[in-house]
Design a protein around this motif. Structure first.
Motif: not given
Length: 146
Positions: A34, A72-73, A9-11, A111, A113, A107, A32
Motif C-alpha cells: 500500500t 493484481r490489486q 487495498l493494495g497490489n 494486474g 485497474g 481490477g 501486498i
C-alpha cells in the motif's frame, strides 16, 4: 472487549503461496503493498510504501492461490495478528500478519485497474482455523519478500 480490524487495498508483490498444515488445513500467504503520497513542506512529492503479509485459510485461500498473481490489486479485510517463530538459525523472531476473513479481487486478471472485483467472502461458519489461525507454526517468516 476491543476491535481488531484491518482493511487494505493494495497490489500483490509476488504470486501467492499455498501450503498445508500438518493437519491438512490449507493456508495461502501473500504480501501486498500500500502506498501513500503527499507533498512535503518544500513542495516535493513524497511517497511511502508499506508491505503487509496476508494469511488466508481454507477454500478462500485456495481461490486466492488459484486466481491471484503478482501485481493484481486486492481489497483485504481481516484482523491483525503478531506471532512468534524460530528462524533457520534458531533465533526467536516476530511477524505481524493480516489474517484475512474477506478478500475481494479488484481490477483485471492481468494486474491492471478497472473491471469488476471478484468477491470471496469469509469461510462457512463451521470452518475451523486451527490453533488461533496460526497454522501451528507452519508459516515461517523467512520468506517475506521485503
Amino acid at each position: 472487549m476491543g476491535l481488531n480490524r484491518a482493511m487494505l487495498l493494495g497490489n500483490l508483490g509476488r504470486d501467492p503461496e499455498l501450503r498445508h498444515t500438518t493437519s491438512g488445513q490449507s493456508v495461502t500467504t501473500f504480501s501486498i503493498a500500500t502506498s501513500e503520497r503527499w507533498t512535503d513542506k518544500a513542495g516535493q512529492q513524497q511517497e511511502r510504501t508499506e508491505w503487509h503479509r496476508i494469511v488466508v485459510w481454507g477454500k478462500q485461500g485456495e481461490m486466492c492461490a488459484q486466481y491471484l498473481k503478482k501485481g493484481r490489486q486486492v481489497f483485504v479485510e481481516g484482523r491483525i495478528q503478531t506471532r512468534e517463530y524460530q528462524n533457520k538459525e534458531g533465533q526467536k523472531q516476530f511477524t505481524t500478519e493480516i489474517i484475512a476473513n474477506h478478500v475481494t479481487f479488484v481490477g483485471s486478471r492481468d494486474g491492471g485497474g478497472g473491471g469488476r472485483g471478484d468477491d470471496f467472502g469469509p469461510p462457512p461458519s463451521d470452518y475451523e482455523q486451527g490453533s488461533g489461525g496460526s497454522g501451528g507454526g507452519d508459516l515461517g517468516g523467512d520468506d517475506i519478500p521485503f
